[in-house]
Design a protein around this motif. Sequence first.
Motif, PDB file in Angstrom:
ATOM      1  N   GLY A  11       0.892  -1.333   0.076  1.00 59.61           N
ATOM      2  CA  GLY A  11       0.165   0.046   0.056  1.00 59.61           C
ATOM      3  C   GLY A  11       0.778   1.140  -0.068  1.00 59.61           C
ATOM      4  N   LEU A  12       2.223   1.096   0.606  1.00 54.58           N
ATOM      5  CA  LEU A  12       2.791   2.443   0.544  1.00 54.58           C
ATOM      6  C   LEU A  12       4.227   2.148  -0.662  1.00 54.58           C
ATOM      7  CD1 LEU A  12       3.488   2.791   4.236  1.00 54.58           C
ATOM      8  CD2 LEU A  12       1.916   4.141   2.879  1.00 54.58           C
ATOM      9  N   THR A  13       5.103   2.760  -0.513  1.00 49.84           N
ATOM     10  CA  THR A  13       5.948   2.815  -1.434  1.00 49.84           C
ATOM     11  C   THR A  13       6.992   1.375  -1.309  1.00 49.84           C
ATOM     12  OG1 THR A  13       8.120   3.767  -0.268  1.00 49.84           O
ATOM     13  CG2 THR A  13       6.399   5.347  -1.372  1.00 49.84           C
ATOM     14  N   MET A  14       7.680   1.033  -2.285  1.00 54.95           N
ATOM     15  CA  MET A  14       8.600  -0.124  -2.384  1.00 54.95           C
ATOM     16  C   MET A  14       9.290  -0.272  -0.955  1.00 54.95           C
ATOM     17  SD  MET A  14       9.089  -0.818  -6.288  1.00 54.95           S
ATOM     18  CE  MET A  14       9.348   1.077  -6.885  1.00 54.95           C
ATOM     19  N   ALA A  15       9.906   0.490  -0.965  1.00 56.43           N
ATOM     20  CA  ALA A  15      10.887   1.001   0.259  1.00 56.43           C
ATOM     21  C   ALA A  15      10.288   0.739   1.756  1.00 56.43           C
ATOM     22  CB  ALA A  15      11.487   2.262   0.533  1.00 56.43           C
ATOM     23  N   GLU A 226      -4.413  13.335  -3.347  1.00 57.61           N
ATOM     24  CA  GLU A 226      -4.978  12.153  -2.648  1.00 57.61           C
ATOM     25  C   GLU A 226      -3.501  11.456  -2.293  1.00 57.61           C
ATOM     26  OE1 GLU A 226      -6.070   8.507  -1.780  1.00 57.61           O
ATOM     27  OE2 GLU A 226      -5.055   8.789  -3.592  1.00 57.61           O
ATOM     28  N   PHE A 227      -3.811  10.908  -0.849  1.00 58.30           N
ATOM     29  CA  PHE A 227      -2.581  10.203  -0.385  1.00 58.30           C
ATOM     30  C   PHE A 227      -2.132   9.145  -1.272  1.00 58.30           C
ATOM     31  CE2 PHE A 227      -0.878   7.005   2.436  1.00 58.30           C
ATOM     32  CZ  PHE A 227       0.318   7.533   2.927  1.00 58.30           C
ATOM     33  N   TRP A 228      -2.904   8.105  -1.264  1.00 57.63           N
ATOM     34  CA  TRP A 228      -2.321   6.881  -2.170  1.00 57.63           C
ATOM     35  C   TRP A 228      -1.995   7.377  -3.661  1.00 57.63           C
ATOM     36  CZ3 TRP A 228      -3.459   3.955  -6.477  1.00 57.63           C
ATOM     37  CH2 TRP A 228      -2.902   2.732  -6.803  1.00 57.63           C
ATOM     38  N   ALA A 229      -2.878   8.061  -4.231  1.00 62.00           N
ATOM     39  CA  ALA A 229      -2.282   8.371  -5.806  1.00 62.00           C
ATOM     40  C   ALA A 229      -0.921   9.244  -5.780  1.00 62.00           C
ATOM     41  CB  ALA A 229      -3.383   9.179  -6.352  1.00 62.00           C
ATOM     42  N   LEU A 255       5.783  12.842   2.284  1.00 63.95           N
ATOM     43  CA  LEU A 255       6.209  11.764   3.062  1.00 63.95           C
ATOM     44  C   LEU A 255       5.141  11.257   3.981  1.00 63.95           C
ATOM     45  CD1 LEU A 255       9.920  12.952   4.327  1.00 63.95           C
ATOM     46  CD2 LEU A 255       9.105  11.855   2.296  1.00 63.95           C
ATOM     47  N   VAL A 256       5.069  10.018   4.516  1.00 59.39           N
ATOM     48  CA  VAL A 256       4.201   9.505   5.259  1.00 59.39           C
ATOM     49  C   VAL A 256       4.280  10.024   6.643  1.00 59.39           C
ATOM     50  CG1 VAL A 256       3.346   7.355   6.296  1.00 59.39           C
ATOM     51  CG2 VAL A 256       4.126   7.315   4.033  1.00 59.39           C
ATOM     52  N   THR A 257       5.502  10.451   7.020  1.00 61.99           N
ATOM     53  CA  THR A 257       5.729  11.166   8.207  1.00 61.99           C
ATOM     54  C   THR A 257       5.132  12.236   8.632  1.00 61.99           C
ATOM     55  OG1 THR A 257       7.904  10.139   8.425  1.00 61.99           O
ATOM     56  CG2 THR A 257       7.283  11.911   9.979  1.00 61.99           C
ATOM     57  N   ALA A 258       4.943  13.165   7.394  1.00 64.27           N
ATOM     58  CA  ALA A 258       3.758  14.307   7.509  1.00 64.27           C
ATOM     59  C   ALA A 258       2.454  13.986   7.835  1.00 64.27           C
ATOM     60  CB  ALA A 258       3.991  14.893   6.166  1.00 64.27           C
ATOM     61  N   TRP A 259       1.968  12.833   7.119  1.00 62.05           N
ATOM     62  CA  TRP A 259       0.578  12.428   7.597  1.00 62.05           C
ATOM     63  C   TRP A 259       0.506  12.110   9.070  1.00 62.05           C
ATOM     64  CZ3 TRP A 259      -3.839  12.443   4.922  1.00 62.05           C
ATOM     65  CH2 TRP A 259      -4.846  11.727   5.602  1.00 62.05           C
ATOM     66  N   LEU A 260       1.503  11.320   9.742  1.00 67.85           N
ATOM     67  CA  LEU A 260       1.502  11.172  11.018  1.00 67.85           C
ATOM     68  C   LEU A 260       1.287  12.571  12.061  1.00 67.85           C
ATOM     69  CD1 LEU A 260       4.127   8.455  11.299  1.00 67.85           C
ATOM     70  CD2 LEU A 260       1.566   8.024  10.989  1.00 67.85           C
ATOM     71  N   LEU A 261       2.105  13.544  11.615  1.00 65.71           N
ATOM     72  CA  LEU A 261       2.241  14.693  12.109  1.00 65.71           C
ATOM     73  C   LEU A 261       0.955  15.417  11.914  1.00 65.71           C
ATOM     74  CD1 LEU A 261       5.558  16.267  10.762  1.00 65.71           C
ATOM     75  CD2 LEU A 261       4.971  15.296  13.260  1.00 65.71           C
ATOM     76  N   TYR A 262       0.225  15.310  10.809  1.00 62.19           N
ATOM     77  CA  TYR A 262      -1.256  15.490  10.834  1.00 62.19           C
ATOM     78  C   TYR A 262      -2.229  15.121  11.513  1.00 62.19           C
ATOM     79  CZ  TYR A 262      -5.691  16.524   8.019  1.00 62.19           C
ATOM     80  OH  TYR A 262      -6.842  16.833   7.808  1.00 62.19           O
TER      81      TYR A 262
END
Length: 457
Positions: A11-15, A226-229, A255-262
């Motif tokens: 669901g996220l990036t390959m890394a 949109e987050f996933w796109a 970054l996904v970290t920015a979503w956690l901060l949100y």
Amino acid sequence: QREHTTILVCGLTMAHDLFIQAALRGIGYKVLAMDVPDNDALQYGREYGNRGQCNPTYFTVGNLVKYLDGLRERGMSKEDIVKNHLFVTAGACGPCRFGTYVTEYRKALRDSGFDGFRVLLFQQTGGLKQATGEGVGLEMNPSFFWGVVRAIMIGDALNALGYRIRPYEVEAGSTDRAIENSKKLISDAFENNTSLPVALFKVRRTMGAVKVDRTKPKPRVGIIGEFWAMTTEGDGNYGLQRFLEAEGAEPDIQLVTAWLLYMIWQGRYDTAQRANLRGYDAKKDEGGSKFSLKGVDVRKRMASLWAGEQVLRGLFQTFAHAIGLYDYHLADMNEIAEISHAFYDNNLRGGEGHMEVGKLIQNVAYSKVNMTLSVKPFGCMPSSSVSDGIQSFITELYPQGIFLPIETNGDGAVNVYSRVQMQLFKAKQLAQKEVDKAVADVGMTIEEVRAYLAKQP
């Protein structure tokens, strides 16, 4: 169940997916990161999903059914597949079809012959929700979350570093080779419980050995929406990041970290708003709300949320510096909320909420990028209302900004590429002017600048 149950993640990036796989293996789980959803997964999603869904639904749900169908074709029985596998993904409620993922997984799995397969959803508001099947079979403890959080942050840092280096590499493919070596170093440390700091310092040497030429004029293109796109790196957004690089641009990813901060910001904002309510704040069992602050020390909660944010930021910068990512600044969520409030109420949720508005304002007002792309699935309600409606007011206030909203539906790549190329032409001109001005300001020719940089360690 750990000995015979394989947890599927994607669901996220390959890394991100690779590091989450390694981190959970390191605490005793059998985990497999599935491939990035492709157009074949889209067809599975369309075949077994409800009509009128957004394409992240089709891609992610279809990717799971595609993988399970592959197991069945290779001879595994339906009973063994259901018993020995489960899938973990994100979920939420709210004013978008993201809230219907539970129904979509249930329908697609039933119609494809995998009724009873377990799907677990991490809720944005906290907790783990059983979407399908019986028995959770997954223990949520500090080791689990500590592994996942580190995997996400290190994945963020490596992705940001890779997109910062790759457009300027001297030898084509050298960045990708360094990233693959770095992924292996980090994954081995997670999975074998060896020293993660040592692995990160090895990554810094590996990535630092890639030769770059920073004097190449490259337009910087911010990807929001949109987050996933905007996050996926495959057919779900037509491989947009790699396309931009092939066209001579530098993608500025989120970054996904920015979503956690949100999410932390939402907790602080909602707590402060609710604390000022007049009257009796009843709990849910008293006919009130599950968000009731009755009996809650508001100052302690606010202090905890503030401390959580500082820890999150500190951890990210620690990992970033360890691998050689310097001068990367995570978004100030209070500032984004303040500058976007006049255009999009901070109480409205769904998608990225007011963040998409705030990001565009920062991009054009502070000249953070030369061009901004808003990527959204076809018919995405929260993102479409922002990018096709509210952002038009922003572009009127900042006519110098280059802004392009694009929709993805799985089969419109040619149209999207054409529209991006037209706007990139203007962004390249702007980037060239910036390089020319910078060179003139230092009183050197571009050749002299290259010669000077070549002598630096």
